[in-house]
Design a protein around this motif. Structure first.
Motif, PDB file in Angstrom:
ATOM      1  N   VAL A 499       0.834  -1.110  -0.030  1.00 42.53           N
ATOM      2  CA  VAL A 499       0.110   0.320   0.140  1.00 42.53           C
ATOM      3  C   VAL A 499       0.415   0.703  -0.304  1.00 42.53           C
ATOM      4  CG1 VAL A 499      -1.876   1.679   0.941  1.00 42.53           C
ATOM      5  CG2 VAL A 499      -2.010  -0.842   1.139  1.00 42.53           C
ATOM      6  N   LEU A 500       2.150   1.423   1.022  1.00 44.59           N
ATOM      7  CA  LEU A 500       2.970   2.657   0.469  1.00 44.59           C
ATOM      8  C   LEU A 500       3.497   2.548  -1.014  1.00 44.59           C
ATOM      9  CD1 LEU A 500       3.700   4.734   2.501  1.00 44.59           C
ATOM     10  CD2 LEU A 500       5.591   3.577   3.570  1.00 44.59           C
ATOM     11  N   ALA A 501       3.234   1.070  -1.018  1.00 40.70           N
ATOM     12  CA  ALA A 501       4.746   1.311  -2.635  1.00 40.70           C
ATOM     13  C   ALA A 501       3.662   2.179  -3.312  1.00 40.70           C
ATOM     14  CB  ALA A 501       4.584   0.202  -3.158  1.00 40.70           C
ATOM     15  N   ARG A 524       2.190  -6.555  -6.040  1.00 33.12           N
ATOM     16  CA  ARG A 524       0.498  -7.503  -5.642  1.00 33.12           C
ATOM     17  C   ARG A 524      -0.322  -7.008  -6.500  1.00 33.12           C
ATOM     18  NH1 ARG A 524       1.554  -8.170  -0.988  1.00 33.12           N
ATOM     19  NH2 ARG A 524      -0.100  -7.295  -0.234  1.00 33.12           N
ATOM     20  N   PHE A 525       0.157  -5.396  -7.130  1.00 34.74           N
ATOM     21  CA  PHE A 525      -0.920  -4.836  -7.854  1.00 34.74           C
ATOM     22  C   PHE A 525      -0.357  -4.831  -9.194  1.00 34.74           C
ATOM     23  CE2 PHE A 525      -1.106  -1.740  -4.727  1.00 34.74           C
ATOM     24  CZ  PHE A 525      -2.234  -1.732  -4.379  1.00 34.74           C
ATOM     25  N   ARG A 526       0.117  -5.485  -9.436  1.00 34.85           N
ATOM     26  CA  ARG A 526       0.925  -6.256 -11.005  1.00 34.85           C
ATOM     27  C   ARG A 526       0.463  -7.764 -10.707  1.00 34.85           C
ATOM     28  NH1 ARG A 526      -0.180  -0.766 -12.063  1.00 34.85           N
ATOM     29  NH2 ARG A 526       2.122   0.264 -12.330  1.00 34.85           N
ATOM     30  N   ASN A 527       0.252  -8.044 -12.046  1.00 35.79           N
ATOM     31  CA  ASN A 527      -0.010  -9.641 -12.813  1.00 35.79           C
ATOM     32  C   ASN A 527       1.366  -9.616 -13.226  1.00 35.79           C
ATOM     33  OD1 ASN A 527      -0.571  -8.848 -15.857  1.00 35.79           O
ATOM     34  ND2 ASN A 527      -1.881  -8.415 -15.542  1.00 35.79           N
ATOM     35  N   ALA A 528       1.078 -10.974 -13.688  1.00 33.97           N
ATOM     36  CA  ALA A 528       2.344 -11.890 -13.893  1.00 33.97           C
ATOM     37  C   ALA A 528       2.666 -11.396 -15.108  1.00 33.97           C
ATOM     38  CB  ALA A 528       2.211 -13.233 -14.157  1.00 33.97           C
ATOM     39  N   LYS A 529       2.006 -10.616 -16.254  1.00 36.06           N
ATOM     40  CA  LYS A 529       2.564 -10.081 -17.418  1.00 36.06           C
ATOM     41  C   LYS A 529       3.298  -9.120 -17.476  1.00 36.06           C
ATOM     42  CE  LYS A 529       1.122  -9.802 -22.344  1.00 36.06           C
ATOM     43  NZ  LYS A 529      -0.362  -9.440 -23.153  1.00 36.06           N
ATOM     44  N   VAL A 692      -9.328  -3.735   1.209  1.00 34.33           N
ATOM     45  CA  VAL A 692     -10.158  -3.182   2.074  1.00 34.33           C
ATOM     46  C   VAL A 692      -9.299  -2.240   2.228  1.00 34.33           C
ATOM     47  CG1 VAL A 692      -9.824  -3.402   4.833  1.00 34.33           C
ATOM     48  CG2 VAL A 692     -10.485  -5.129   3.530  1.00 34.33           C
ATOM     49  N   MET A 693      -7.769  -1.658   2.366  1.00 33.98           N
ATOM     50  CA  MET A 693      -7.177  -0.138   2.695  1.00 33.98           C
ATOM     51  C   MET A 693      -7.450   0.254   1.448  1.00 33.98           C
ATOM     52  SD  MET A 693      -5.659  -0.895   4.916  1.00 33.98           S
ATOM     53  CE  MET A 693      -4.090   0.135   4.846  1.00 33.98           C
ATOM     54  N   LEU A 694      -7.980   0.084  -0.100  1.00 30.31           N
ATOM     55  CA  LEU A 694      -8.460   0.650  -0.763  1.00 30.31           C
ATOM     56  C   LEU A 694      -9.775   1.272  -1.108  1.00 30.31           C
ATOM     57  CD1 LEU A 694      -6.481  -0.849  -4.572  1.00 30.31           C
ATOM     58  CD2 LEU A 694      -6.005   0.832  -3.503  1.00 30.31           C
ATOM     59  N   LYS A 695     -10.684   0.392  -0.645  1.00 25.89           N
ATOM     60  CA  LYS A 695     -12.265   1.377   0.276  1.00 25.89           C
ATOM     61  C   LYS A 695     -12.269   2.000   1.292  1.00 25.89           C
ATOM     62  CE  LYS A 695     -16.342  -1.057   1.121  1.00 25.89           C
ATOM     63  NZ  LYS A 695     -17.296  -2.462   1.191  1.00 25.89           N
ATOM     64  N   ILE A 709      -0.976  -3.343  11.513  1.00 21.29           N
ATOM     65  CA  ILE A 709      -0.821  -3.159   9.637  1.00 21.29           C
ATOM     66  C   ILE A 709      -1.185  -1.832   9.408  1.00 21.29           C
ATOM     67  CG2 ILE A 709      -1.570  -5.703   9.543  1.00 21.29           C
ATOM     68  CD1 ILE A 709      -3.691  -4.368   7.753  1.00 21.29           C
ATOM     69  N   ILE A 710      -1.994  -0.386  10.154  1.00 26.03           N
ATOM     70  CA  ILE A 710      -2.305   0.443   9.324  1.00 26.03           C
ATOM     71  C   ILE A 710      -1.188   1.456  10.594  1.00 26.03           C
ATOM     72  CG2 ILE A 710      -4.187   0.263   9.053  1.00 26.03           C
ATOM     73  CD1 ILE A 710      -4.535   2.007  11.904  1.00 26.03           C
ATOM     74  N   GLU A 711       0.133   1.140  10.554  1.00 19.83           N
ATOM     75  CA  GLU A 711       1.295   1.874  11.160  1.00 19.83           C
ATOM     76  C   GLU A 711       2.240   2.155   9.452  1.00 19.83           C
ATOM     77  OE1 GLU A 711       5.001   1.433  13.477  1.00 19.83           O
ATOM     78  OE2 GLU A 711       3.836  -0.811  13.601  1.00 19.83           O
ATOM     79  N   ASN A 712       2.128   1.743   8.107  1.00 17.53           N
ATOM     80  CA  ASN A 712       2.683   2.907   7.640  1.00 17.53           C
ATOM     81  C   ASN A 712       2.170   2.070   6.264  1.00 17.53           C
ATOM     82  OD1 ASN A 712       5.234   1.265   8.670  1.00 17.53           O
ATOM     83  ND2 ASN A 712       5.530   2.946   7.963  1.00 17.53           N
ATOM     84  N   GLY A 713       0.901   3.146   6.693  1.00 17.81           N
ATOM     85  CA  GLY A 713      -0.100   3.014   5.588  1.00 17.81           C
ATOM     86  C   GLY A 713      -0.894   4.703   4.528  1.00 17.81           C
ATOM     87  N   LEU A 714      -1.559   4.551   3.782  1.00 18.56           N
ATOM     88  CA  LEU A 714      -2.499   4.840   2.551  1.00 18.56           C
ATOM     89  C   LEU A 714      -1.706   6.848   3.274  1.00 18.56           C
ATOM     90  CD1 LEU A 714      -4.495   3.958   0.444  1.00 18.56           C
ATOM     91  CD2 LEU A 714      -1.877   4.432  -0.301  1.00 18.56           C
TER      92      LEU A 714
END
Length: 946
Positions: A499-501, A524-529, A692-695, A709-714
């Protein structure tokens, strides 16, 4: 304002005061929304006891209030300000706006919001159990009365759609009707940094006989657009120029100019608009480049980072442990006044082992420090007149020297490593600087200078950049990235979470949009291709900036020519990843960013193994986070959530137990039934957690219940309330990071640290919570990291356990000795430990009638004793004059004494002693004084004895 305070304000008119009639006394009211007074509190208590106050000054009201004061007394209670209207006040805000012009933005929406607000007030009143003693209309203006008052004032209704709500249906407002003015507008298109599309649209509009205005925030952007228009042979005019450092606008260039003119101008217009009837198209900065909204310039005086480690006695209490550099550890027993020389003088009384006492002149507070150590250790008092303290210092000094060999190897390896020396800034870099929409703070500018200097040297950079969230660390990193790209090298940005990336990817993409720079992200926002394609482009050198998590450290990622590694929150990475980063440090420049560096990282910066820059100056309009430590209370939680949701904000609720997190979410849903609640924790699948985070980021939920987990969030500017359950279980740095999730805008933010009512706090947990509450001011992250270094110790660094040494001599003396040892290790000249002794027999002190508060006197004595230059001494003198008025002779003597001491230290005078009419000067062996000139001077002084 109510009662006596209002009268005192009306009587005091600053404009009427002249220098011939100075103000002898001014009343500073308490820092509350409503001034506190016995009369006001008495009226509130009377009303809440069932007696009705008709109005201030009405018959019988004063007797009721006086009776309440006599019988029950008056006390401040939580939320008392909300009841101040029932104390006899009858005025409303409308009474202060008799001739105001009111503009009602969307009256229909205002009606709906007013009704919603009144519903919330009524429900809160029912829950409070106050009953009919106080009714909602006693505290607030009812909706009907509010609308009646509003409509009675002159003004206008602003309606975007031009519709009004009738009794049964919506009726279209006639554009030509009386009292109605209407003009048509259209939203401007967005180009998202695509220059050819923007130029094509501009040419199309101008060919239709319309005018175009492109508004960008600074001169650099105007010049860059001018270059682009020139390159593509598109005609334009400049509506803003710079002459002699001043900017001015050519007002006629686009309104009275030629019909086919395109104008470039400097103005803050984030979103543009098309006005067909005026044949005008205005494009704003976000239309062109997706630039984020600016907050304005920021310029505040920065603080010294050294102050985080040095005690200034502002909180010193009788019984506290202190360290005397020459005599050891004792207990502070207060200040004593003793007749000394030509008048009374104040001394600090210290008690050592076996009840031995030492009186320290307050002019020598440079020798005294507050004892601070790890885990709240109570030290053993030193024995006066023995060699024990000298042996303790010698033992610590020897341990530091034992460390020096290993430190020297690391330091030498770093200095001899061959890196890449980047060239000085070019025109492109200056344009990138100009595109920054803020004014750099003093700290930020210094950090940029430090980074640029490091990058231009042949040794690989290894700099730690410390600064609170939102203080401009990322901008420093982006300047370094641009410098790297300008020399045809690549940049890698490493973030601890996906999320921070993603946040960094969005930020970099927006900032670099006007430039030919390729920014990509691998996560993980990018697929294998997509990942495979990114790997190929990166290896071919077609990607300038690659952003990602630890995936960047994988073996399959190859850079064509990596020049800079930017690491965000390095302490969040595991040991294996840190080893990989350490290997990269030997080859490329590394910039590490952190809000609260862990003790080991901070310790390495202190010993000089890593360079460090600190940004402590807050942005303009940024407010400190209101921090509350409280027991679990459902009414408090409900009130905190409702307060945030009522202003359209969002709430974090941190509960660091996965097995009971859904139970907590259900409780919150019962407390705030209309809120949208989502849950997130580390045991969810990656895809589910990202959703959840993006929502929450897209404001599709009001409350996020999560673990840490939100310690280094958006960065979510709308989220400005955080509640942390079982706060006593979390570490200081962790609590600070969590609190940093809120307060990232110009709204007041609130942090509630909740602890169970039945839990007894450990001393260390109590100290951590107290520290977080105390350090709620802006820029406190570095101070908290310094305190964390004390609480936890520096750790086992390079094989030497240092926490025992901190306990033996105190943190401040340890830091000073460590700095001296490191300077000697590097071969630098270390300052002599011997101090100049001045015994002048003069009245040198800060009288109690000048600075009455004891701790403030101690603080001023300490600051004067600590100065090491005339300029710093002058700053202290200006401040004390500003705070306490013209100094008396004794205080002027104190500053003359400090100035003389600085001069003695400069030339090498060990001591000056005055006895009646004789003055004795003692010089050091290596004093910078010519013996022959000194002898001639002595011979020339008749009657003087040296």
């Amino acid at each position: 304002f109510f009662g006596d305070e209002a009268e005192s304000i009306r009587k005091f008119d600053p404009a009427s005061q002249r220098s011939s009639n100075p103000v002898d006394e001014a009343l500073l009211l308490p820092l509350t929304e409503t001034p506190v007074s016995e009369h006001l509190l008495g009226a509130i208590h009377a009303r809440l006891s069932g007696r009705r106050i008709i109005g201030s000054g009405q018959p019988g009201s004063e007797e009721i209030i006086e009776a309440a004061i006599r019988s029950t007394g008056v006390n401040v209670f939580p939320g008392w300000e909300f009841y101040s209207p029932v104390a006899g006040a009858t005025s409303t805000i409308f009474d202060f706006l008799p001739n105001a012009l009111t503009l009602l933005d969307e009256p229909d929406q205002l009606t709906q919001e007013s009704d919603k607000f009144w519903t919330r007030v009524s429900e809160a009143h029912e829950r409070s159990g106050v009953g009919n003693l106080v009714r909602p209309e006693d505290l607030y203006v009812a909706p009907d009365a509010w609308w009646e008052k509003t409509k009675s004032l002159p003004g206008a209704d602003l309606e975007h759609l031009g519709i009004t709500r009738g009794s049964d249906e919506l009726t279209q407002t006639e554009a030509g009707s009386e009292n109605t003015i209407s003009f048509l507008t259209q939203p401007s298109p967005r180009f998202h940094g695509q220059v050819p599309a923007m130029l094509e649209e501009v040419q199309k509009i101008t060919k239709e006989g319309k005018r175009v205005l492109l508004a960008v925030p600074n001169i650099g952007e105007v010049e860059r657009l001018a270059d682009v228009f020139t390159e593509y042979n598109v005609s334009f005019k400049l509506g803003s120029r710079t002459r002699g450092g001043e900017s001015y606008a050519d007002e006629t260039s686009y309104f009275a100019g030629e019909i086919f003119t395109t104008t470039l101008a400097t103005a803050y217009v984030p979103d543009g608009v098309l006005i067909p009837e005026a044949n005008l198209a205005i494009f704003g900065s976000r239309d062109l480049f997706d630039e984020s909204e600016t907050v304005g310039s920021r310029s505040q005086r920065s603080k010294s980072k050294v102050s985080a480690f040095l005690s200034d006695f502002r909180d010193l209490q009788v019984g506290d442990y202190v360290v005397h550099v020459e005599h050891g550890i004792g207990q502070y027993q207060g200040l004593k006044e003793i007749n000394h020389g030509d008048g009374p003088a104040e001394f600090m009384l210290l008690e050592f082992a076996e009840a031995a006492r030492l009186y320290v002149p307050l002019t020598r507070l440079d020798l005294v420090q507050k004892y601070r150590s790890s885990e709240g250790v109570k030290p053993v008092l030193s024995h006066l007149g023995t060699q024990a303290w000298s042996k303790t210092k010698a033992r610590v000094r020897k341990a530091m020297k034992d460390m020096a060999d290993e430190l020297l190897k690391l330091y030498a390896a770093r200095k001899t490593a061959e890196g890449h020396a980047f060239p000085p800034a070019n025109e492109w870099f200056r344009e990138f600087e100009d595109a920054f929409e803020f004014t750099e703070t003093e700290d930020q500018a210094q950090a940029i200078t430090d980074v640029m200097r490091d990058m231009e040297t042949p040794q690989p950079m290894d700099r730690l950049l410390v600064g609170d969230v939102g203080y401009g660390k990322t901008e420093v990193a982006m300047r370094a990235a641009f410098k790297t790209i300008s020399d045809n090298k690549q940049v890698a940005v490493l973030a601890p979470t996906t999320v921070l990336a993603f946040q960094h990817y969005e930020t970099f993409k927006q900032r670099f949009a006007p430039f030919p720079v390729t920014v990509e992200m691998i996560s993980r926002f990018r697929n294998a291709k997509q990942q495979k394609e990114i790997l190929q482009k990166n290896e071919a050198g077609k990607i300038d900036i690659l952003i990602g998590t630890h995936r960047i450290l994988s073996k399959d990622i190859k850079f064509s020519d990596l020049g800079l590694l930017i690491v965000d929150e390095e302490q969040r990475f595991g040991v294996r990843h840190k080893e990989l980063i350490k290997q990269m440090r030997k080859q490329v420049d590394v910039l590490t960013m952190s809000a609260t560096p862990i003790p080991r990282t901070l310790h390495m910066s202190l010993v000089g193994l890593r360079d460090m820059s600190v940004i402590e100056t807050p942005p303009k309009d940024r407010m400190a986070i209101q921090t509350v430590v409280a027991s679990w209370d459902e009414k408090l939680i409900q009130s905190a959530i409702e307060q945030e949701l009522e202003r359209g904000g969002q709430v974090y609720f941190v509960h660091n137990r996965v097995d009971t997190i859904w139970e907590i979410a259900a409780k919150l849903q019962a407390l705030a039934p209309r809120s949208r609640i989502i849950v997130g924790h580390g045991q969810m699948s990656e895809g589910e957690l990202e959703k959840v985070m993006l929502k929450f980021m897209h404001h599709e939920a009001d409350i996020l219940v999560s673990t840490t987990i939100i310690e280094n969030g958006l960065d979510i500017p709308l989220c400005n309330t955080i509640l942390i359950n079982r706060a006593e279980r979390l570490g200081l740095s962790e609590l600070y990071q969590l609190r940093g999730r809120v307060g990232r805008s110009n709204r007041r933010a609130y942090a509630y640290l909740l602890i169970p009512p039945e839990v007894e706090l450990t001393p260390i947990a109590r100290r951590r919570l107290a520290a977080l509450k105390e350090f709620s001011d802006l820029g406190a992250g570095f101070k908290l990291a310094a305190l964390d270094l004390e609480l936890r110790g520096a750790g086992n660094m390079l094989g030497g356990e240092q926490s025992g040494h901190i306990e033996a001599i105190g943190f401040e003396l340890y830091t000073q000795m460590l700095e001296r040892a490191v300077r000697e290790m590097k071969g630098e000249a270390a300052p002599e430990e011997a101090e100049t002794q001045l015994n002048l027999g003069l009245n040198i002190r800060i009288p109690a009638d000048y600075v009455p508060e004891e701790n403030q006197r101690l603080q001023m004595y300490k600051r004067v004793a600590r100065v090491d230059s005339e300029s710093k001494l002058e700053d202290v003198e200006i401040e004390i004059k500003d705070r306490y008025g013209p100094p008396p002779p004794a205080v002027r003597n104190l500053f003359e004494y400090a100035s003389l001491k600085l001069l003695c230290m400069k030339v090498g005078v060990n001591a000056i002693e005055r006895k009646r009419d004789f003055v004795t000067l003692k010089f050091q062996q290596n004093a910078s004084v010519d013996p022959e000139q000194l002898a001639r001077f002595v011979n020339a002084q008749r009657g003087a004895q040296f």
